[in-house]
Design a protein around this motif. Sequence first.
Motif, PDB file in Angstrom:
ATOM      1  N   THR A  78     -23.565  69.170  36.136  1.00 44.90           N
ATOM      2  CA  THR A  78     -24.758  69.912  36.568  1.00 44.90           C
ATOM      3  C   THR A  78     -26.027  69.218  36.072  1.00 44.90           C
ATOM      4  O   THR A  78     -27.021  69.070  36.814  1.00 44.90           O
ATOM      5  CB  THR A  78     -24.687  71.343  36.051  1.00 44.90           C
ATOM      6  N   LEU A  79     -25.995  68.766  34.808  1.00 44.18           N
ATOM      7  CA  LEU A  79     -27.162  68.071  34.247  1.00 44.18           C
ATOM      8  C   LEU A  79     -27.404  66.747  34.967  1.00 44.18           C
ATOM      9  O   LEU A  79     -28.550  66.386  35.263  1.00 44.18           O
ATOM     10  CB  LEU A  79     -26.955  67.838  32.750  1.00 44.18           C
ATOM     11  N   LEU A  80     -26.316  66.012  35.261  1.00 45.24           N
ATOM     12  CA  LEU A  80     -26.478  64.742  35.958  1.00 45.24           C
ATOM     13  C   LEU A  80     -27.015  64.956  37.370  1.00 45.24           C
ATOM     14  O   LEU A  80     -27.799  64.155  37.896  1.00 45.24           O
ATOM     15  CB  LEU A  80     -25.130  64.005  36.021  1.00 45.24           C
ATOM     16  N   ALA A  81     -26.592  66.073  38.016  1.00 45.00           N
ATOM     17  CA  ALA A  81     -27.038  66.341  39.395  1.00 45.00           C
ATOM     18  C   ALA A  81     -28.542  66.608  39.462  1.00 45.00           C
ATOM     19  O   ALA A  81     -29.178  66.411  40.508  1.00 45.00           O
ATOM     20  CB  ALA A  81     -26.256  67.517  39.976  1.00 45.00           C
ATOM     21  N   SER A  82     -29.121  67.076  38.364  1.00 41.78           N
ATOM     22  CA  SER A  82     -30.563  67.358  38.349  1.00 41.78           C
ATOM     23  C   SER A  82     -31.397  66.147  37.937  1.00 41.78           C
ATOM     24  O   SER A  82     -32.626  66.217  37.907  1.00 41.78           O
ATOM     25  CB  SER A  82     -30.845  68.529  37.401  1.00 41.78           C
ATOM     26  N   ASN A  83     -30.738  65.039  37.622  1.00 39.78           N
ATOM     27  CA  ASN A  83     -31.433  63.831  37.177  1.00 39.78           C
ATOM     28  C   ASN A  83     -32.110  63.167  38.384  1.00 39.78           C
ATOM     29  O   ASN A  83     -31.480  62.944  39.430  1.00 39.78           O
ATOM     30  CB  ASN A  83     -30.431  62.864  36.530  1.00 39.78           C
ATOM     31  N   ASP A  84     -33.428  62.844  38.241  1.00 44.80           N
ATOM     32  CA  ASP A  84     -34.185  62.251  39.350  1.00 44.80           C
ATOM     33  C   ASP A  84     -33.668  60.874  39.719  1.00 44.80           C
ATOM     34  O   ASP A  84     -33.673  60.479  40.896  1.00 44.80           O
ATOM     35  CB  ASP A  84     -35.676  62.170  38.979  1.00 44.80           C
ATOM     36  N   ARG A  85     -33.200  60.100  38.711  1.00 47.40           N
ATOM     37  CA  ARG A  85     -32.711  58.756  39.013  1.00 47.40           C
ATOM     38  C   ARG A  85     -31.429  58.833  39.842  1.00 47.40           C
ATOM     39  O   ARG A  85     -31.189  57.994  40.715  1.00 47.40           O
ATOM     40  CB  ARG A  85     -32.459  57.983  37.707  1.00 47.40           C
ATOM     41  N   VAL A  86     -30.602  59.824  39.582  1.00 49.85           N
ATOM     42  CA  VAL A  86     -29.385  59.997  40.373  1.00 49.85           C
ATOM     43  C   VAL A  86     -29.754  60.292  41.816  1.00 49.85           C
ATOM     44  O   VAL A  86     -29.198  59.722  42.768  1.00 49.85           O
ATOM     45  CB  VAL A  86     -28.514  61.130  39.781  1.00 49.85           C
ATOM     46  N   GLY A 186     -24.942  63.932  47.515  1.00 42.54           N
ATOM     47  CA  GLY A 186     -23.935  63.234  46.709  1.00 42.54           C
ATOM     48  C   GLY A 186     -23.240  64.183  45.741  1.00 42.54           C
ATOM     49  O   GLY A 186     -23.495  65.382  45.716  1.00 42.54           O
ATOM     50  N   ILE A 187     -22.370  63.577  44.914  1.00 38.11           N
ATOM     51  CA  ILE A 187     -21.553  64.334  43.953  1.00 38.11           C
ATOM     52  C   ILE A 187     -21.627  63.629  42.607  1.00 38.11           C
ATOM     53  O   ILE A 187     -21.571  62.390  42.533  1.00 38.11           O
ATOM     54  CB  ILE A 187     -20.081  64.417  44.400  1.00 38.11           C
ATOM     55  N   THR A 188     -21.766  64.421  41.528  1.00 37.97           N
ATOM     56  CA  THR A 188     -21.635  63.878  40.166  1.00 37.97           C
ATOM     57  C   THR A 188     -20.289  64.313  39.602  1.00 37.97           C
ATOM     58  O   THR A 188     -19.871  65.455  39.780  1.00 37.97           O
ATOM     59  CB  THR A 188     -22.758  64.369  39.251  1.00 37.97           C
ATOM     60  N   VAL A 189     -19.576  63.372  38.912  1.00 37.07           N
ATOM     61  CA  VAL A 189     -18.237  63.648  38.378  1.00 37.07           C
ATOM     62  C   VAL A 189     -18.174  63.178  36.932  1.00 37.07           C
ATOM     63  O   VAL A 189     -18.664  62.093  36.605  1.00 37.07           O
ATOM     64  CB  VAL A 189     -17.139  62.938  39.204  1.00 37.07           C
TER      65      VAL A 189
END
Length: 767
Positions: A78-86, A186-189
């Motif tokens: 969830t935290l990675l999904a909110s990252n602007d660079r991602v 996209g998806i973060t895993v």
Amino acid sequence: MNKNHRLSARSFYLNHMKKYFAVLYLGVFIVASLSIWKGGEALRNQQIETLRIDSFEQLNQLASILESAIAKYQHMPTLLASNDRVKKALRDGLASDINQLNRELEQINRITEASDSYIINTDGLTIAASNYREEASFVGGNFAFRPYFKDAIQGKPGRYYALGTTSNRRGYYFSYPVYDGNSIIGITVVKVDLTQFEKRFANQNYEFLLLDPDNIVFSSSRPSWLYRVLGELSHVELQRIADSQRYYGQSIEKLAIVYQKPFDEKSQIVDVLENTMTNGTEVLERLSFLRMSRPIRLLDFQISILAPLNTINEEISLWRAIFAGGVTITALLFGLAMLRTRMLRERSDANEMTRHNQAYIREVIQNTQAGLVTLDESYKIESFNPAVEKLVGQPLAPLVGQPLSRLFQLDKQDASALDSHMDFLEAANDLGIKVLTREGHLCYSEQALVAVEMTLCEMQLPNRLSYLVTFHDMTERKRYEQEITQARIELEQRVRERTFELEGANVRLRDEIEEHKGTQRELIQTAKLAVLGQLSAGLNHELNQPLTAIRAFAGNGLTFLDRGQYEQAHTNLQHISQLGQHMGDIIARFKVFARKGDVQQGPIAVQTAIMGALKIMSPRYKEVAIELVVTEDQGFIVNGDMVFLEQVLVNLLANAADAIQDAPDRQRRVLIEQIATEDQVNISIKDSGNGLSDDAIRHLFEPFFTSKSSGLGLGLGLSISLRIVEAMGGQISAQNRPEGGAEFCVRLPRFNHPTSQSPAKKSNKEI
């Protein structure tokens, strides 16, 4: 009569008491055995209950540690999904953004101690990963087939556990969708590697299992238990697991649980078969455990602890052995007391029995048919029975106190070894021999000597030494011995005469056999040389072609050397070397075929023998334009001799060529087939000639019989081939084919590998 009645009654009473005590001992033994067993079970259950309480606390502690350790990773996607660079890397796909994102994911992984973190686009393709530096990087991998991707692409948080198809490591996956406005881009895993928990709890005093919803071991302190299933899975369930690729490349097998029994509502006792190494040898061992389980709701898993029971079982076995030893010692002491009482009673019975036996022995001595004489320690006569007087024919009372030599004298062959009768008796004593037997005669009566066999036996009586002498009448035996001796002398004379005659006959027979063997060897060699003579024209053609090519290459090579073209000259020399080797192979095959020798039995390849025969016969077949058809190599191995089998095949192929030449209007074709049964290999040679007449089939394998034109054959080829095949333990037969032509079939025993590792035995046979 009254005495015998008392003995019988006492014997009946003793037998009754024996049965009573036997039943009593058996009852005590059964009660003691049951007490030991039940007491051991009670003590074992008490120790297992204590172990269950301790293990249940360890189970709760292990489950709490595992839940808390994994829970900290569930919000990372969830935290990675909110990252602007991602979002920027997924939206723009610039290489610089992706490289920066790779480094950030690597740093996040190092801080959080997660196994792997990676970003997947909507097509399931991994664009960035924390392990981008590794050889087994996720970058470029497509994971659209994973359920955690399918859940997240639909806008739901994803959870999944599996064996990684790229890293080949087990892990638990958390996923979350990356939104750009209201669209999923996209998806973060995040993958949590479970091997770190296995290492952490590997050296505990218990084993642990982490079971998925299908009861498959996903994580364990024992690596050999991984991917084992507790229980049964249907074919449909196994197919579902295989289609999901959850355990990629791993076979799902059942854990070898051979016994399980509930201990209480929350635990059970299980026995597992496990291969262990003992002194470098793998041993199948039966391990006993107390199993307790509880669910891990965060993972939808079940965790089990298996506390070993081997120590408890060994302590219970030791307690039972000690208790059984105490009972056994008590029983032995009681038995010793009973034995002493019985010994005292039996001693009294023995004294009474001794008196009864003495009277019985006196009656036996007085009525025996053998003469008995007792001697004192000085070898003087003490007493005798009536049978001795009957042998001598008069009373022997005056001989009491006289030496034994007054009554008995040795025969001449026995007396020659000793100077006197006293020397004989003293020698028997000095040698320590307890029993001596000699032949002699009773000499007390002057009218006639009685031939007897004397046996001297030492008797150890209380407080003194005595001897017992036994005399057996040998009058009839001596007469029979004389008759047998005379018959033996006559028989030996007849045997010597007959033996002399047989030896002469054997010498003549061996000479004839050796002459016959030599003739057979010469016939075989003659047949070989006859075949070689027939093939000489083809051999000349086979050798002329490479010789012509060698001369051409040599001339060209000299020209190239003069011009300085050394590469072309080197190439010509290589061609000359290859042609020379080819000519050597042709000549070597004919030299091996022409050698003499006996059958050397051993394993040979059928195809190799066929190809060797074809190398010899191919020039002739080319010369007369006959087509040769050989079936594919079947890899058959037979017991035989390679050279002799080639000779048989060459002979059959030569006969087939002759038969086809006698039928010019028919198709010119020879077929070689291999067919095998369980214990035989059949080699068939089929020609397209005119076939065989009935008279030829009847006499085909007889020496000097030939169906060829006059002067074209000796009639020995098939006869010699028959002997060769039979020497190798096979058979050869001939018949006409329905479509025309003849078929010769060679059947040889199939080679069977020995069951042990020892090399196959070979045997030499003469033809």
